[in-house]
Scaffold this motif. Structure first.
Motif, PDB file in Angstrom:
ATOM      1  N   HIS A 245       0.825  -1.213   0.000  1.00  0.00           N
ATOM      2  CA  HIS A 245       0.000   0.000   0.000  1.00  0.00           C
ATOM      3  C   HIS A 245       0.856   1.258   0.000  1.00  0.00           C
TER       4      HIS A 245
ATOM      5  N   ARG B 238      -0.322   3.120  -3.325  1.00  0.00           N
ATOM      6  CA  ARG B 238      -1.537   3.858  -2.949  1.00  0.00           C
ATOM      7  C   ARG B 238      -2.057   4.648  -4.145  1.00  0.00           C
TER       8      ARG B 238
ATOM      9  N   SER C 199      -5.949   3.796  -0.533  1.00  0.00           N
ATOM     10  CA  SER C 199      -4.919   2.784  -0.304  1.00  0.00           C
ATOM     11  C   SER C 199      -4.594   2.113  -1.627  1.00  0.00           C
TER      12      SER C 199
END
Length: 393
Positions: free
Chosen positions: A72, A76, A372
């Protein structure tokens, strides 16, 4: 996107561009992440079974929303399109995406994209405006071309690991994946340059970088000296080594309660401030030649008082010094707070994860993202609908 004064910027510089990210782990994905921060729509093209390998690369056993927190951190704000590139139907779907895309990023070993049917010549025929960007471990040629392109291995092969550590100690690698991340930055620079050229000519182009070429470039300061001198490898300092070509006092020294970094400083003036009369007689031509002897005297003196004691003495006198902070100490500093250096991203389930943010400011504005990393294949159906409807993804 708001500036420090609350000013809202309506569009990010790369709004409207679509990037296809075929890469895994750090170098390629970090490049794609920066393009996403700057406004591009980034679609990760991932294999259906497992996706990007970093989804399962857990640092300190820290998961988040079905995947690793590392995934993540580096992905993201992206979307995920699953495709088996060895399947004819999936490959056809990917080629439809390529026809609409602005940038394609991959980090396969040399020759793999050609074998998959997505080499430069094929892709250029599909979309002449495409910027085709690749990152490898060691470049397209030479005896190392098929070696694993991994950061620690490249640091070791390139001389970077040798540069750190004292003369009587072992090589010390950087504690960060510096060649991965910098190669991603170099790739991003090349992509942006080709996008600027495309704005003039209408044609796309190809950019390639490698971890090894990046590692060599990172050492330009030192190599520029070494390449132009008749010398063996330069000697690391035996005390507080921090740069093989810089004189005393350059280095990090223990204090009574921590460590203090000293940058370039006149040794005679430093001797006056520290009460070391023997240093006031050292002429500048001896500051490098006798650096270990000088550093040893400084080391022993600094160990007698606290870091803050020496800072209060040295900084007002114009000596470049700084404490060595760990992360909790850094986060406690008002300077860290003033940078607004972190952000929170939210998973589809509503969970939050604190991450670093894009370090670039545009029109005085900090660039943040609330999303995310994508769940594996989450956006494939949506993207295919857009293609069927003739909507530019």
């Amino acid at each position: 996107m708001k500036s420090d004064t609350g000013h809202v910027v309506a569009r990010r510089p790369l709004d409207g561009l679509m990037v296809l990210d075929f890469s895994q782990f750090l170098a390629g994905p970090s490049c794609a992440l920066r393009l996403a921060d700057l406004g591009a729509r980034v679609v990760k093209v991932e294999r259906p079974a497992g996706g990007d390998s970093s989804r399962g690369l857990y640092l300190a056993d820290l998961p988040f929303d079905e995947d690793s927190a590392l995934f993540h951190a580096i992905n993201r704000g992206k979307q995920s399109f699953t495709a088996d590139l060895k399947d004819a139907d999936d490959l056809a779907a990917v080629k439809r995406l390529i026809e609409r895309a602005d940038v394609l990023i991959h980090n396969f070993r040399p020759g793999i994209m050609d074998r998959l049917g997505l080499g430069w010549d094929t892709v250029q025929a599909l979309n002449p405006r495409l910027v085709y960007a690749g990152v490898s471990g060691y470049g397209p040629d030479g005896p190392w071309r098929d070696r694993p392109g991994q950061d620690l291995l490249v640091q070791s092969l390139s001389g970077i690991a040798w540069l750190s550590g004292d003369a009587d100690g072992p090589p010390v690698p950087a504690g960060l994946s510096i060649t991965d991340m910098m190669a991603g930055a170099h790739l991003c620079q090349g992509i942006l340059a080709l996008l600027v050229r495309r704005g003039t000519t209408g044609e796309g182009g190809r950019v390639d970088v490698s971890l090894m070429e990046t590692a060599i470039d990172l050492q330009f300061e030192h190599l520029s000296v070494h390449l132009n001198r008749e010398e063996p490898m330069p000697a690391r300092s035996g005390v507080a080594n921090a740069n093989v070509y810089l004189a005393a006092p350059y280095g990090i020294y223990p204090t009574e309660d921590g460590h203090l970094a000293l940058a370039m400083a006149p040794v005679d003036r430093l001797g006056e401030l520290l009460g070391l009369d023997m240093l006031t007689d050292f002429a500048p031509d001896r500051w490098f030649a006798e650096r270990d002897a000088i550093k040893a005297v400084i080391r022993d003196r600094l160990a007698t008082k606290t870091t803050e004691h020496w800072r209060a003495l040295l900084e007002p006198a114009g000596i470049w010094a700084a404490p060595v902070l760990d992360w909790p100490a850094l986060r406690a500093e008002p300077a860290f707070e003033a940078l607004h250096a972190t952000q929170q991203v939210r998973s589809p389930a509503g969970d939050t994860l604190t991450l670093t943010r894009c370090p670039i400011r545009i029109d005085g504005s900090i660039l943040t993202s609330e999303s995310s990393g994508p769940r594996l294949g989450a956006e494939r159906a949506q993207i295919e609908r857009e293609l069927d409807e003739g909507v530019t993804p």
